[in-house]
Write a protein that holds these residues in place. Structure first.
Motif, PDB file in Angstrom:
ATOM      1  N   THR A 113       0.681  -1.075   0.435  1.00 49.80           N
ATOM      2  CA  THR A 113       0.005   0.138  -0.038  1.00 49.80           C
ATOM      3  C   THR A 113       0.825   1.351   0.148  1.00 49.80           C
ATOM      4  N   MET A 114       1.830   0.978   0.077  1.00 51.68           N
ATOM      5  CA  MET A 114       3.139   2.158  -0.054  1.00 51.68           C
ATOM      6  C   MET A 114       4.526   1.913   0.008  1.00 51.68           C
ATOM      7  N   THR A 115       4.827   3.103  -0.561  1.00 49.17           N
ATOM      8  CA  THR A 115       7.078   2.644  -0.771  1.00 49.17           C
ATOM      9  C   THR A 115       7.513   2.492   0.086  1.00 49.17           C
ATOM     10  N   LYS A 116       8.834   2.468   0.071  1.00 48.21           N
ATOM     11  CA  LYS A 116       9.718   2.974   0.742  1.00 48.21           C
ATOM     12  C   LYS A 116       9.991   3.919   1.159  1.00 48.21           C
ATOM     13  N   GLU A 117       9.532   4.372   1.071  1.00 44.83           N
ATOM     14  CA  GLU A 117      10.169   6.344   1.301  1.00 44.83           C
ATOM     15  C   GLU A 117       8.358   6.945   1.940  1.00 44.83           C
ATOM     16  N   GLN A 118       7.337   6.832   1.717  1.00 45.27           N
ATOM     17  CA  GLN A 118       6.314   6.745   2.036  1.00 45.27           C
ATOM     18  C   GLN A 118       6.268   6.001   3.423  1.00 45.27           C
ATOM     19  N   PHE A 119       6.804   4.316   3.602  1.00 43.87           N
ATOM     20  CA  PHE A 119       6.771   4.095   4.787  1.00 43.87           C
ATOM     21  C   PHE A 119       7.843   4.769   5.469  1.00 43.87           C
ATOM     22  N   GLN A 120       9.564   5.240   5.750  1.00 44.94           N
ATOM     23  CA  GLN A 120      10.165   5.589   6.407  1.00 44.94           C
ATOM     24  C   GLN A 120       9.710   7.168   6.614  1.00 44.94           C
ATOM     25  N   LYS A 121       8.892   7.936   5.719  1.00 40.49           N
ATOM     26  CA  LYS A 121       8.698   9.028   6.474  1.00 40.49           C
ATOM     27  C   LYS A 121       7.762   9.083   7.070  1.00 40.49           C
ATOM     28  N   ILE A 122       6.253   8.106   7.738  1.00 43.54           N
ATOM     29  CA  ILE A 122       6.114   7.719   8.309  1.00 43.54           C
ATOM     30  C   ILE A 122       6.368   7.881   9.248  1.00 43.54           C
ATOM     31  N   ASN A 123       7.222   6.384   9.589  1.00 47.31           N
ATOM     32  CA  ASN A 123       7.972   5.903  10.351  1.00 47.31           C
ATOM     33  C   ASN A 123       8.794   7.011  11.521  1.00 47.31           C
ATOM     34  N   SER A 124       8.930   8.620  10.635  1.00 48.60           N
ATOM     35  CA  SER A 124       9.906   9.049  11.209  1.00 48.60           C
ATOM     36  C   SER A 124       9.228  10.270  11.834  1.00 48.60           C
ATOM     37  N   LYS A 125       7.849  10.244  11.379  1.00 48.47           N
ATOM     38  CA  LYS A 125       7.250  11.086  12.214  1.00 48.47           C
ATOM     39  C   LYS A 125       6.699  10.709  13.582  1.00 48.47           C
ATOM     40  N   GLN A 126       6.624   9.196  13.325  1.00 47.76           N
ATOM     41  CA  GLN A 126       5.795   8.440  14.874  1.00 47.76           C
ATOM     42  C   GLN A 126       7.437   8.466  16.052  1.00 47.76           C
ATOM     43  N   ILE A 127       6.977   8.641  17.345  1.00 55.86           N
ATOM     44  CA  ILE A 127       8.065   8.541  18.267  1.00 55.86           C
ATOM     45  C   ILE A 127       8.547   7.228  18.355  1.00 55.86           C
ATOM     46  N   ASN A 128       9.522   7.006  18.682  1.00 54.43           N
ATOM     47  CA  ASN A 128      10.528   5.736  18.677  1.00 54.43           C
ATOM     48  C   ASN A 128      10.079   4.823  19.203  1.00 54.43           C
ATOM     49  N   ILE A 129      10.160   3.288  18.864  1.00 57.56           N
ATOM     50  CA  ILE A 129       9.246   2.826  19.938  1.00 57.56           C
ATOM     51  C   ILE A 129       9.777   2.350  20.970  1.00 57.56           C
ATOM     52  N   GLU A 130      11.084   2.395  21.044  1.00 56.06           N
ATOM     53  CA  GLU A 130      12.095   2.171  22.704  1.00 56.06           C
ATOM     54  C   GLU A 130      11.366   3.337  23.337  1.00 56.06           C
TER      55      GLU A 130
END
Length: 200
Positions: free
Chosen positions: A146-163
């Motif tokens: 449903t998304m490209t690697k770039e889109q995934f990395q963009k969304i993931n970078s906006k989320q608080i770190n899992i740790e």
């Protein structure tokens, strides 16, 4: 006794939805933020109308165009926050109606992907964070198609770190240890809450 409000969160692709399903299978009512958004985004629903009033660019004949929003958010840094400001009040209203409808249950669960990011956890009694390794996370997300690697990395970078999320959690489940492990941990958490929930 009032219900124990349990938030279920993590980061994209870490197993929130499957974990929430296990709670539902144990008889726990589950409010799903993503499913509620999908419903609000259908033509004629309040969310669709709110986005259409914001801009015709982000709706089509049937629903809000999430793909278009995702593409444009790569160019417009503040687009997602603007969209969210239109949808969050509608989500909160729906959530409160769900709580009222299920107030006689001992536990109510809430599957909320951006729980910590929105800073809205004061109404919850506890938070479960589901986690997996970064490699497994990326594999799961890209497998959806449903998304490209770039889109995934963009969304993931906006989320608080899992740790960091894990440090804020009351409960943690590692979902890359297998579904049987997740199901066992869900049952343990339910029992812990039932034993300790003495709210009046």
């Amino acid at each position: 006794m009032l219900p124990f409000n349990l938030g279920i969160t993590g980061s994209i692709g870490m197993g929130k939805t499957q974990t929430a399903k296990f709670f539902f299978q144990e008889g726990i009512p589950v409010w799903d933020a993503d499913k509620t958004v999908h419903k609000l985004y259908k033509k004629g629903e309040d969310g669709y109308n709110a986005i259409k009033n914001f801009s015709n660019l982000y709706v089509n004949t049937y629903e809000v165009d999430r793909k278009k929003i995702l593409e444009e958010s790569l160019k417009q840094r503040d687009l997602l926050s603007k969209i969210e400001s239109k949808i969050h009040p509608l989500l909160k209203k729906n959530r409160n109606e769900f709580i009222d409808k299920n107030k006689h249950h001992p536990i109510i669960a809430f599957d909320i992907p951006l729980l910590f990011e929105t800073g809205e956890r004061g109404w919850l009694d506890g938070v479960l964070v589901v986690k997996t390794s970064p490699l497994e996370q990326e594999r799961r997300v890209l497998k959806r198609g449903t998304m490209t690697k770039e889109q995934f990395q963009k969304i993931n970078s906006k989320q608080i770190n899992i740790e960091e999320k894990c440090q804020l959690a009351d409960f943690i489940i590692e979902t890359d240890l297998g579904l049987r492990h997740v199901k066992t941990e869900v049952k343990k958490i339910i029992q812990i809450i039932l034993k300790t929930n003495v709210k009046n």
